[in-house]
Scaffold this motif. Structure first.
Motif, PDB file in Angstrom:
ATOM      1  N   PHE C 143     -14.214 -32.491  -2.999  1.00 54.46           N
ATOM      2  CA  PHE C 143     -13.340 -32.225  -1.843  1.00 54.46           C
ATOM      3  C   PHE C 143     -14.157 -32.183  -0.547  1.00 54.46           C
ATOM      4  O   PHE C 143     -13.930 -31.360   0.340  1.00 54.46           O
ATOM      5  CB  PHE C 143     -12.501 -30.962  -2.045  1.00 54.46           C
ATOM      6  N   CYS C 236     -24.784 -25.269  -7.666  1.00 54.82           N
ATOM      7  CA  CYS C 236     -24.327 -25.335  -6.272  1.00 54.82           C
ATOM      8  C   CYS C 236     -25.468 -25.705  -5.332  1.00 54.82           C
ATOM      9  O   CYS C 236     -26.518 -25.083  -5.342  1.00 54.82           O
ATOM     10  CB  CYS C 236     -23.723 -23.998  -5.860  1.00 54.82           C
ATOM     11  N   ILE C 237     -25.210 -26.697  -4.497  1.00 56.14           N
ATOM     12  CA  ILE C 237     -26.227 -27.115  -3.521  1.00 56.14           C
ATOM     13  C   ILE C 237     -26.467 -26.017  -2.490  1.00 56.14           C
ATOM     14  O   ILE C 237     -27.534 -25.943  -1.889  1.00 56.14           O
ATOM     15  CB  ILE C 237     -25.806 -28.452  -2.835  1.00 56.14           C
ATOM     16  N   THR C 238     -25.495 -25.133  -2.294  1.00 55.52           N
ATOM     17  CA  THR C 238     -25.654 -24.137  -1.229  1.00 55.52           C
ATOM     18  C   THR C 238     -26.008 -22.732  -1.722  1.00 55.52           C
ATOM     19  O   THR C 238     -26.243 -21.850  -0.912  1.00 55.52           O
ATOM     20  CB  THR C 238     -24.388 -24.055  -0.333  1.00 55.52           C
ATOM     21  N   ARG C 290     -18.499 -14.475  -4.347  1.00 50.66           N
ATOM     22  CA  ARG C 290     -18.992 -15.839  -4.224  1.00 50.66           C
ATOM     23  C   ARG C 290     -18.040 -16.688  -3.371  1.00 50.66           C
ATOM     24  O   ARG C 290     -18.457 -17.392  -2.457  1.00 50.66           O
ATOM     25  CB  ARG C 290     -19.151 -16.458  -5.613  1.00 50.66           C
ATOM     26  N   LYS C 294     -18.768 -18.471   0.284  1.00 46.47           N
ATOM     27  CA  LYS C 294     -18.678 -19.922   0.464  1.00 46.47           C
ATOM     28  C   LYS C 294     -17.725 -20.327   1.571  1.00 46.47           C
ATOM     29  O   LYS C 294     -17.928 -21.353   2.212  1.00 46.47           O
ATOM     30  CB  LYS C 294     -18.233 -20.599  -0.844  1.00 46.47           C
ATOM     31  N   CYS C 308     -19.569 -23.858   1.742  1.00 49.70           N
ATOM     32  CA  CYS C 308     -19.253 -24.853   0.702  1.00 49.70           C
ATOM     33  C   CYS C 308     -19.143 -26.241   1.312  1.00 49.70           C
ATOM     34  O   CYS C 308     -18.553 -26.423   2.363  1.00 49.70           O
ATOM     35  CB  CYS C 308     -17.939 -24.474   0.022  1.00 49.70           C
ATOM     36  N   VAL C 309     -19.729 -27.227   0.628  1.00 47.05           N
ATOM     37  CA  VAL C 309     -19.653 -28.600   1.109  1.00 47.05           C
ATOM     38  C   VAL C 309     -18.706 -29.455   0.261  1.00 47.05           C
ATOM     39  O   VAL C 309     -18.577 -30.657   0.479  1.00 47.05           O
ATOM     40  CB  VAL C 309     -21.045 -29.277   1.180  1.00 47.05           C
ATOM     41  N   GLY C 310     -18.060 -28.825  -0.725  1.00 46.54           N
ATOM     42  CA  GLY C 310     -17.059 -29.547  -1.502  1.00 46.54           C
ATOM     43  C   GLY C 310     -17.609 -30.552  -2.490  1.00 46.54           C
ATOM     44  O   GLY C 310     -16.942 -31.529  -2.827  1.00 46.54           O
ATOM     45  N   CYS C 311     -18.801 -30.310  -2.989  1.00 48.41           N
ATOM     46  CA  CYS C 311     -19.377 -31.258  -3.953  1.00 48.41           C
ATOM     47  C   CYS C 311     -18.666 -31.173  -5.303  1.00 48.41           C
ATOM     48  O   CYS C 311     -18.728 -32.103  -6.102  1.00 48.41           O
ATOM     49  CB  CYS C 311     -20.867 -31.005  -4.147  1.00 48.41           C
ATOM     50  N   GLY C 312     -18.025 -30.040  -5.563  1.00 54.35           N
ATOM     51  CA  GLY C 312     -17.238 -29.890  -6.788  1.00 54.35           C
ATOM     52  C   GLY C 312     -18.062 -29.693  -8.048  1.00 54.35           C
ATOM     53  O   GLY C 312     -17.524 -29.693  -9.157  1.00 54.35           O
ATOM     54  N   ARG C 313     -19.354 -29.500  -7.913  1.00 50.43           N
ATOM     55  CA  ARG C 313     -20.178 -29.351  -9.120  1.00 50.43           C
ATOM     56  C   ARG C 313     -19.821 -28.096  -9.894  1.00 50.43           C
ATOM     57  O   ARG C 313     -19.905 -28.064 -11.115  1.00 50.43           O
ATOM     58  CB  ARG C 313     -21.665 -29.326  -8.754  1.00 50.43           C
ATOM     59  N   CYS C 314     -19.458 -27.035  -9.171  1.00 49.75           N
ATOM     60  CA  CYS C 314     -19.124 -25.792  -9.865  1.00 49.75           C
ATOM     61  C   CYS C 314     -17.912 -25.999 -10.771  1.00 49.75           C
ATOM     62  O   CYS C 314     -17.848 -25.463 -11.873  1.00 49.75           O
ATOM     63  CB  CYS C 314     -18.891 -24.665  -8.870  1.00 49.75           C
ATOM     64  N   PHE C 324     -13.018 -23.921  -8.726  1.00 49.65           N
ATOM     65  CA  PHE C 324     -13.301 -23.238  -7.471  1.00 49.65           C
ATOM     66  C   PHE C 324     -12.337 -23.723  -6.383  1.00 49.65           C
ATOM     67  O   PHE C 324     -11.821 -22.938  -5.595  1.00 49.65           O
ATOM     68  CB  PHE C 324     -14.753 -23.498  -7.057  1.00 49.65           C
TER      69      PHE C 324
HETATM   70  S1  SF4 Z   1     -18.025 -27.237  -4.333  1.00 47.09           S
HETATM   71 FE1  SF4 Z   1     -18.881 -25.541  -5.524  1.00 47.09          FE
HETATM   72  S2  SF4 Z   1     -20.940 -26.200  -6.041  1.00 47.09           S
HETATM   73 FE2  SF4 Z   1     -20.254 -27.533  -4.352  1.00 47.09          FE
HETATM   74  S3  SF4 Z   1     -20.935 -26.549  -2.451  1.00 47.09           S
HETATM   75 FE3  SF4 Z   1     -18.874 -25.789  -2.855  1.00 47.09          FE
HETATM   76  S4  SF4 Z   1     -19.179 -23.897  -4.027  1.00 47.09           S
HETATM   77 FE4  SF4 Z   1     -21.100 -25.034  -4.119  1.00 47.09          FE
END
Ligand code: SF4
Ligand code: FAD
Ligand code: SF4
Ligand code: SF4
Ligand code: FES
Lengths: 337, 273, 344
Positions: C143, C236-238, C290, C294, C308-314, C324
């Motif tokens: 996202f 999470c990158i952040t 958390r 974020k 949060c940068v929205g990478c969606g890895r979590c 998330f």
């Molecule tokens: S989407 Fe999840 S893993 Fe990615 S930056 Fe946001 S909180 Fe961290």
């Protein structure tokens, strides 16, 4: 109606005698307990055309079709030809003639397996693939053997209660630098398994001796510090059985052996059985044959020509623990055998 | 450097490296608590803390309990790995420090106003330097009430200082249950009422102690008419870096190591964990 | 200037770059995933283009290049501290737009929070140059568009992968000479314009609302779901938290090191103090912590965009299928309701 039927011959053809005179139950092999769902229409057709309209999910994962009249057996056998070819020959690579006569033997039983790692989060191995490989080795043989394959030491497939129980285990590897010392693996091991992990200086140490190879640490680890090594490993349980006289849980024969070893020992199986039974495939299961031969003889013959991988462990002795429904049931007059 | 903006004057300064300091003396306060006098010329403010470390054992945040010319004091309760090992420190040993960190009690704001300091147990330690300051500069505040509570006779800290403070401040010392001469019986909350305030709303109030104690004392003070924005508390949180990086001490957008440990009550009451 | 470069030629360039650079990219670790017969894709040193996994999202973020999982900070003997060393090469990272934004968030945490920059982060970070990997559609859990991290111009080079060649946009003068002989192309990276999911950042307008947000039943609904494994933090990158510990080398009890290891706010003992006192004792409270960090706290602190940068890895990594993005959307809905009540 003339009911002069040789039920032993019919049984060999995978039709089981019914309490209703002249009726039989067909047991169709489903190696590893998994086939394409399309085959259910075949099952339905047999049940509704020749059987009593039902089918039982066999305790050994067969399609079991009760209520088939003796007179229908030929028609049924002709009908299942395509299924036998597709499953046994095309899928499993079994070396056999497929004709209108149905299954050639009931000896080597259908190989049971849990769903394995194609689905299950806990599984360490592809149970289906292994079941199919082993099917091509043990079938068709008139010697009786039951094999169960479990994807992990939780043993949902009950490998502990069968002649040859194969359990997928994993060798795990620990990446010291990736570990954040959270202790989640330690908790998981204590909770699910043998408590072999502990924390030391904010990292994990493992008591290698007693790891059961379940991979719970891998599942628990947030950083991927624990991982499975790519090679698949197996534990082999032998001599487990149910039964009226002396049911018993199998004992560990091999641990952390590779697939090559499994293939190797299964290839020796028929020869071993033939020798113990003096080349007469009577209705006696693998576990009893090991009893007859004695563990040491069994071990020698079954491992003949098999190269064990370096990680392999082999039982030096086996101490059976049977449930005796009559005390000293094994203490018999010398004349009896 | 790829357009990085760094608020850093000392370009390659490594804040994590501690320096060795000589221990000038050790005073055993109670069975588990002790005070270390450590040589330093660092500029330290009342209420700040240092990261004290023992190589191979670890690092812990400890408040200064005294700030004097050429040395500071730390009063430590031995509760675990590092604090347990610190118990073995003797005069002449070296101790590794980095800091001081965190904010401090606003002494300038206290000047000229009546001051109430209420502390419980080890909470006396972070306010001790403030008390010592006003002991030496008694004229800077018109009145100073000091209420100190301890569990029992065995857990009383700074006995010598407490006696000195009696001479220049209005003091109430109390033990939770024990009856001992010089001490009242009961919790500190109960003693707030004993002070006869003229106008409590204009007093500065400092409350330090275990979280539950601070909570109830603060409520009691408010009931007695103290003003929220003239009350200060000091927080303890798990800390691992003390410089706003490790995240352990974070409460909402607040970092206790940077924005605390001293908080004005009007801020503290709305900090949400 | 942009170029078309064959893999073969690129590998020669990589080889020559390696004398000054360590090159990091997402790499496949076969069968090393959490589940049997799954792979793990994470950042590692590469020496040829073929190693780069460009058509899959990596399980772990590139943060470990600048913020290693375990990092020695000091070594000590009986009485002396010595600063740990770091390799003397520069660093090139192949990463996507979301991760470049993510590293900017880490920059805030490590370089700007408090009044000193973190020495250990800074010394690695200063070496880093970015190679943007173009992203076409992202994946089903992304996202980045909602978080505004889908686009960036913050890179030295950008690449688009083809079957056996890549197009490369070279912005950094340092690298320009290397490509002098290559065929020019008109490549400029494209960016993801739309994700399958849209995430709305909660519109928390005041402390009062924040208080109400803390007490929403929403959080408790996670108590029976979240197992507090901390995987969401790890990927999470952040997420930037760590714990410092001292260890003794057992071969020689007199030597040891002080090290930094990633920490997870989802773990029960993240806030545990001596005596066992903890804050946020339930999984729901920790997830709230958390989530708010974020999408709210960080923004309040730095007066910038959300963390949060929205990478969606979590979402990808959570063993309990906790999403998330769904959590944040649920939160936003609740906040909208609260705001509506207030405006009446
Ligand atoms: S989407 Fe999840 S893993 Fe990615 S930056 Fe946001 S909180 Fe961290
Ligand atoms: C700003 C500040 C100022 C401080 N000032 C002082 C001071 O002046 N004097 C003083 O004595 N202390 C002070 N402290 C507290 C002091 O820092 C801690 O007591 C100290 O860090 C404990 O470290 P340790 O290594 O001795 O204990 P450890 O062995 O590290 O034990 C503490 C850690 O172990 C774990 N732990 C311990 N007990 C338990 C348990 N029962 N259950 C689960 N986990 C547990 C926790 O992770 C905890 O962080 C202060 C703290 C802060 C933040
Ligand atoms: S779960 Fe993983 S990170 Fe946690 S202690 Fe075990 S190996 Fe280390
Ligand atoms: S949200 Fe998922 S990944 Fe994060 S701690 Fe809970 S269970 Fe683990
Ligand atoms: S102690 Fe590390 S951020 Fe405050």
């Amino acid at each position: 109606m003339n009911h002069d039927i040789d039920i032993k011959e019919i049984r060999k053809n995978c039709f089981r005698q019914s309490k209703v005179k002249g009726e039989f139950m067909l047991q169709m092999r489903v190696p590893g307990g998994i086939v394409a769902a399309k085959h259910l229409s075949m099952v339905q057709h047999i049940a509704e055309t020749w059987g009593n309209g039902t089918f039982h999910i066999g305790t050994r994962q067969t399609f079991s079709l009760p209520g088939i009249k003796y007179e229908s057996i030929d028609a049924v056998n002709a009908y299942i030809k395509d299924y036998i070819r597709e499953i046994e020959v095309d899928t499993c690579g079994v070396d056999m003639d497929v004709n209108d006569a149905g299954y050639p033997t009931i000896g080597a039983r259908n190989i049971v397996a849990c769903i394995g790692n194609s689905h299950c989060i806990k599984a360490n191995i592809d149970t289906t693939a292994l079941a199919r490989k082993l099917e091509s080795i043990i079938f068709p043989s008139h010697y009786h053997i039951k094999i169960s394959i479990a994807g992990c030491p939780n043993d949902c497939a009950k490998a502990h209660f069968t002649d040859f129980g194969i359990i997928g285990v994993t060798k795990t590897e620990y990446d010291y630098d990736r570990c954040i010392g959270c202790g989640k693996c330690v908790e998981a091991c204590a909770h699910h398994a043998t408590r072999v992990l502990s924390m030391e200086q904010a990292k994990v140490v493992k008591d290698e001796c007693c790891c059961v190879g379940c991979g719970e640490c891998v599942l628990a680890c947030p950083t991927g510090a624990w991982s499975r090594v790519p090679t698949k490993f197996y534990r082999v349980m032998i001599g487990g059985r149910t039964g009226k006289k002396s049911p018993r849980m199998g004992k560990m024969f091999l641990n952390f052996v590779t697939e090559d070893v499994i293939i190797g020992i299964m290839k020796n199986w028929e020869k071993f059985s033939a020798e113990v039974l003096e080349h007469k495939p009577v209705y006696l299961h693998g576990g009893h044959l090991i009893d007859r031969a004695g563990y040491h003889k069994f071990k020698e013959m079954i491992l003949d020509g098999v190269t064990l991988n370096p990680e392999a462990m082999v039982a030096q002795r086996i101490f059976w623990a049977e449930t005796e429904y009559r005390s000293n049931i094994n203490v018999l007059p010398v004349a009896t055998k | 450097m790829n357009g990085l903006l760094v608020h850093e004057t000392r370009a390659n300064h490594n804040e994590m490296i501690p320096t060795a300091h000589e221990v000038l003396g050790v005073v055993r306060e109670t069975e588990t608590e002790f005070t270390l006098r450590v040589k330093t010329d660092a500029e330290v403010h009342h209420g700040q803390f240092f990261q004290i470390s023992l190589p191979k054992v670890g690092e812990v945040p400890i408040s200064v309990s005294a700030i004097e010319d050429g040395f500071v004091e730390f009063t430590i309760r031995s509760v675990g790995k590092v604090t347990g090992e610190l118990l073995r420190i003797r005069k002449g040993d070296r101790l590794f420090l980095r800091g001081p960190y965190g904010n401090s009690f606003p002494i300038h704001q206290f000047r000229g106003k009546d001051l109430v300091i209420i502390a419980g147990g080890t909470g006396v330690s972070p306010v001790r330097s403030t008390l010592r300051y006003f002991y030496q500069h008694r004229g800077e505040v018109p009145s100073l009430h000091f209420i100190a509570g301890f569990k029992d006779d065995n857990s009383v800290l700074f006995r010598e200082d407490l006696e000195l403070f009696r001479q220049r401040f209005d003091t109430i010392y109390s033990l939770d249950h024990d009856k001992v001469p010089g001490f009242e019986v009961g919790f500190v909350t109960e003693h707030v009422k004993q002070i006869t305030f003229t106008d409590f709303s204009d007093y500065n109030v400092v409350i330090v102690g275990p979280p539950v104690m601070m909570h109830y004392v603060a409520l009691e003070c408010l009931k007695e008419g103290a003003s929220e924005d003239k009350m200060w508390v000091s927080f303890e949180r798990k800390m691992s870096c003390a410089i706003g990086k490790c995240g352990h001490c974070k409460i909402d957008e607040t970092y206790v190591c940077l924005d605390g440990p001293v908080f004005n009550y009007s801020v503290a009451k709305s900090l949400l964990d | 200037m942009s170029y078309t470069v064959s893999f073969e030629r690129m590998n020669e360039l990589i080889q020559s770059l390696q004398s000054n650079y360590k090159i990091f990219a997402p790499v496949r670790f076969e069968k090393r995933g959490r589940y049997s017969d799954t792979d793990m894709v994470r950042y590692a040193n590469i020496s040829c283009v073929e190693e780069i996994v460009h058509d899959e999202k990596s399980d772990f973020s590139p943060k470990e290049v600048v913020f290693p999982v375990t990092q020695a900070i000091l070594y000590f003997t009986e009485s002396e501290f010595m600063e740990s060393r770091v390799h003397d090469k520069k660093i090139l990272i192949f990463l996507r737009s979301c991760d470049i934004h993510g590293i900017r968030r880490l920059d805030n945490m490590f370089l700007r929070n408090g009044n000193v920059a973190d020495f250990y982060y800074k010394r690695l970070r200063e070496k880093v140059k970015f190679v943007l990997m173009e992203c076409h559609d992202g994946w089903d859990t992304c996202f980045c568009v909602s978080m505004g991290s889908n686009e960036t111009s913050d890179y030295s080079m950008a690449v688009r992968f083809h079957d056996d060649s890549l197009e490369i946009d070279v912005k950094d003068e340092e690298f320009e000479p290397m490509f002098g002989k290559e065929a020019q192309s008109d490549f400029t990276p494209e960016f993801v314009k739309q994700n399958a999911i849209t995430v709305k950042i909660p519109d928390i307008r005041d402390k009062d609302t924040l208080h109400e947000v803390y007490n929403l039943p929403l959080w408790q609904s996670y108590n029976s779901r979240c197992q507090s494994c901390g995987a969401c933090n790890a990927v999470c990158i952040t997420c930037s938290c760590f714990t410092t510990t001292d260890v003794v080398y057992s071969e020689n009890g007199r030597m040891g090191e002080r090290r930094r290891v990633w920490a997870s706010c989802q773990h029960e003992d993240f806030t545990a103090m001596a005596g066992g006192h903890r804050f946020r004792t339930t999984p729901g409270e920790r997830l709230r912590f958390r989530a708010l960090h974020k999408v709210y706290d960080y923004r309040q602190r730095f007066k910038t965009e959300q963390m949060c940068v929205g990478c969606g890895r979590c979402d990808d990594r959570c063993p309990e299928f906790i999403s998330f993005s769904a959590m944040i959307n649920r939160l936003s809905e609740e906040v909208d309701k609260l705001n509506e009540v207030k405006s009446k």
